[in-house]
Design a protein around this motif. Structure first.
Motif, mmCIF file in Angstrom:
data_model
loop_
_atom_site.group_PDB
_atom_site.id
_atom_site.type_symbol
_atom_site.label_atom_id
_atom_site.label_comp_id
_atom_site.label_asym_id
_atom_site.label_seq_id
_atom_site.Cartn_x
_atom_site.Cartn_y
_atom_site.Cartn_z
ATOM 1 N N GLU A 68 0.918 -1.377 0.200
ATOM 2 C CA GLU A 68 -0.131 -0.041 -0.357
ATOM 3 C C GLU A 68 0.893 1.694 -0.615
ATOM 4 O O GLU A 68 0.423 2.382 0.410
ATOM 5 N N SER A 69 1.717 1.230 -0.029
ATOM 6 C CA SER A 69 3.213 2.328 -0.116
ATOM 7 C C SER A 69 3.684 2.208 -1.153
ATOM 8 O O SER A 69 3.873 1.500 -1.918
ATOM 9 N N ILE A 70 4.590 3.598 -1.423
ATOM 10 C CA ILE A 70 5.023 3.756 -2.414
ATOM 11 C C ILE A 70 6.705 3.970 -2.203
ATOM 12 O O ILE A 70 6.960 4.974 -0.539
ATOM 13 N N ARG A 71 7.691 4.230 -2.768
ATOM 14 C CA ARG A 71 9.420 4.398 -3.342
ATOM 15 C C ARG A 71 9.269 5.535 -3.587
ATOM 16 O O ARG A 71 10.169 6.413 -2.910
ATOM 17 N N CYS A 72 8.838 6.321 -4.347
ATOM 18 C CA CYS A 72 8.984 7.539 -5.089
ATOM 19 C C CYS A 72 7.708 7.766 -5.396
ATOM 20 O O CYS A 72 6.451 7.582 -5.409
ATOM 21 N N PRO A 73 7.341 8.996 -5.929
ATOM 22 C CA PRO A 73 6.418 9.929 -5.878
ATOM 23 C C PRO A 73 5.963 9.825 -7.116
ATOM 24 O O PRO A 73 6.873 9.351 -8.078
ATOM 25 N N PHE A 74 4.752 10.139 -7.237
ATOM 26 C CA PHE A 74 3.840 9.046 -8.589
ATOM 27 C C PHE A 74 3.903 11.036 -8.875
ATOM 28 O O PHE A 74 3.004 11.788 -8.738
ATOM 29 N N GLN A 75 4.443 11.025 -10.323
ATOM 30 C CA GLN A 75 4.357 12.809 -11.389
ATOM 31 C C GLN A 75 3.658 12.355 -12.488
ATOM 32 O O GLN A 75 4.346 11.726 -13.150
ATOM 33 N N PRO A 76 2.592 13.036 -12.791
ATOM 34 C CA PRO A 76 2.405 12.825 -14.610
ATOM 35 C C PRO A 76 2.679 13.977 -14.860
ATOM 36 O O PRO A 76 3.280 14.676 -14.945
ATOM 37 N N ILE A 77 2.150 13.782 -16.183
ATOM 38 C CA ILE A 77 2.902 13.958 -17.190
ATOM 39 C C ILE A 77 2.038 14.980 -17.490
ATOM 40 O O ILE A 77 0.670 15.323 -17.773
ATOM 41 N N PRO A 78 2.254 16.319 -17.162
ATOM 42 C CA PRO A 78 1.585 18.094 -16.988
ATOM 43 C C PRO A 78 0.796 18.770 -18.625
ATOM 44 O O PRO A 78 1.349 17.175 -19.887
ATOM 45 N N THR A 79 0.214 18.910 -18.576
ATOM 46 C CA THR A 79 -0.627 19.294 -19.338
ATOM 47 C C THR A 79 -0.661 20.965 -19.873
ATOM 48 O O THR A 79 0.041 21.301 -18.510
ATOM 49 N N ASP A 80 -1.141 21.605 -20.636
ATOM 50 C CA ASP A 80 -1.442 23.539 -21.473
ATOM 51 C C ASP A 80 -2.496 23.419 -19.619
ATOM 52 O O ASP A 80 -2.473 24.656 -18.968
ATOM 53 N N ARG A 81 -3.335 22.736 -18.981
ATOM 54 C CA ARG A 81 -3.736 22.851 -17.917
ATOM 55 C C ARG A 81 -3.910 22.705 -16.763
ATOM 56 O O ARG A 81 -3.965 24.026 -15.230
ATOM 57 N N THR A 82 -3.087 21.748 -16.023
ATOM 58 C CA THR A 82 -2.707 21.630 -14.977
ATOM 59 C C THR A 82 -1.837 20.600 -14.600
ATOM 60 O O THR A 82 -1.058 20.200 -15.957
ATOM 61 N N LYS A 83 -1.036 20.410 -13.664
ATOM 62 C CA LYS A 83 0.094 19.935 -13.755
ATOM 63 C C LYS A 83 0.240 18.472 -13.476
ATOM 64 O O LYS A 83 0.771 17.599 -13.422
ATOM 65 N N GLY A 84 -1.367 17.892 -12.842
ATOM 66 C CA GLY A 84 -1.942 17.281 -11.616
ATOM 67 C C GLY A 84 -2.050 16.739 -11.144
ATOM 68 O O GLY A 84 -1.778 17.138 -9.988
ATOM 69 N N ILE A 85 -2.487 14.759 -10.228
ATOM 70 C CA ILE A 85 -2.291 14.842 -8.891
ATOM 71 C C ILE A 85 -1.546 14.119 -8.625
ATOM 72 O O ILE A 85 -0.901 13.011 -9.294
ATOM 73 N N PHE A 86 -1.004 14.494 -7.592
ATOM 74 C CA PHE A 86 0.435 13.691 -7.373
ATOM 75 C C PHE A 86 0.321 12.600 -6.086
ATOM 76 O O PHE A 86 -0.753 12.943 -5.428
ATOM 77 N N VAL A 87 0.854 11.962 -6.021
ATOM 78 C CA VAL A 87 0.756 10.764 -4.682
ATOM 79 C C VAL A 87 2.442 10.199 -4.560
ATOM 80 O O VAL A 87 3.223 10.577 -5.355
ATOM 81 N N PHE A 88 2.430 11.232 -3.325
ATOM 82 C CA PHE A 88 3.700 11.211 -2.504
ATOM 83 C C PHE A 88 3.493 10.715 -1.435
ATOM 84 O O PHE A 88 2.840 10.498 -0.653
ATOM 85 N N THR A 89 4.698 10.451 -1.197
ATOM 86 C CA THR A 89 5.188 10.071 0.695
ATOM 87 C C THR A 89 5.476 11.219 1.286
ATOM 88 O O THR A 89 6.454 11.801 1.300
#
Length: 176
Positions: A48-69
């Motif tokens: 249920e955990s992660i070792r590195c952050p998940f960062q989506p590919i940004p668009t012109d409208r948004t940087k997206g939703i991040f998942v991080f520890t």
């Protein structure tokens, strides 16, 4: 009256006000607060955990939703643009997002809480970093939430601008 080799406007949310008060010309940007909603989870197992952050590919409208520890091995998902309060519909969007990233995460059992953070932004898409050589005025504005991660690089870039313009001259005793 302020006397200095250079002045850096890094006033965040109020940088456009500082800009208009200190310079004769109107600022090229308008500062505004950007609110973002986050949700926090406490994973129960390594699946249920992660070792590195998940960062989506940004668009012109948004940087997206991040998942991080975060601190204490908590998972944080966000931000999303929102108003000043926690929005149930946005919370649902964040839960669906973290569930796609971590399908084993028990959303109900691991849920810690949610919060809304306010960060600086502007009506311009990009950071506002530029020097007015005539007045030795450097503006560093519109630094969004990515600015925390980029703060050391932004600082180095600001020093480099001042050095390149000849305003800031390093000596042997200058700190790095």
């Amino acid at each position: 009256k302020i006397s200095a080799k250079a002045i850096v406007n890094a006033a965040g949310r109020w940088s456009d006000v500082v800009e208009s008060d200190m310079l004769v010309t109107a600022p090229r940007f308008t500062s505004r607060p950007i609110r973002g909603q986050y949700m926090v989870f406490k994973p129960k197992s390594s699946s249920e955990s992660i070792r590195c952050p998940f960062q989506p590919i940004p668009t012109d409208r948004t940087k997206g939703i991040f998942v991080f520890t975060a601190l204490y091995d908590q998972l944080v998902v966000g931000p999303t643009a929102t108003n000043r309060s926690i929005c149930p519909a946005t919370a649902g969007e964040l839960k669906r997002h973290v569930q796609r990233v971590l399908p084993d995460l028990d959303l109900d059992e691991s849920f810690v809480g949610g919060y809304v953070g306010i960060r600086s932004g502007s009506n311009q898409r990009h950071y506002q970093i530029r020097l007015s050589v005539e007045s030795s005025w450097l503006v560093c504005a519109g630094i969004r939430s990515t600015g925390l991660t980029a703060s050391l690089g932004i600082g180095r870039h600001a020093v480099s601008i001042l050095e390149t313009s000849g305003i800031l001259i390093r000596t042997e005793n200058s700190p790095e």
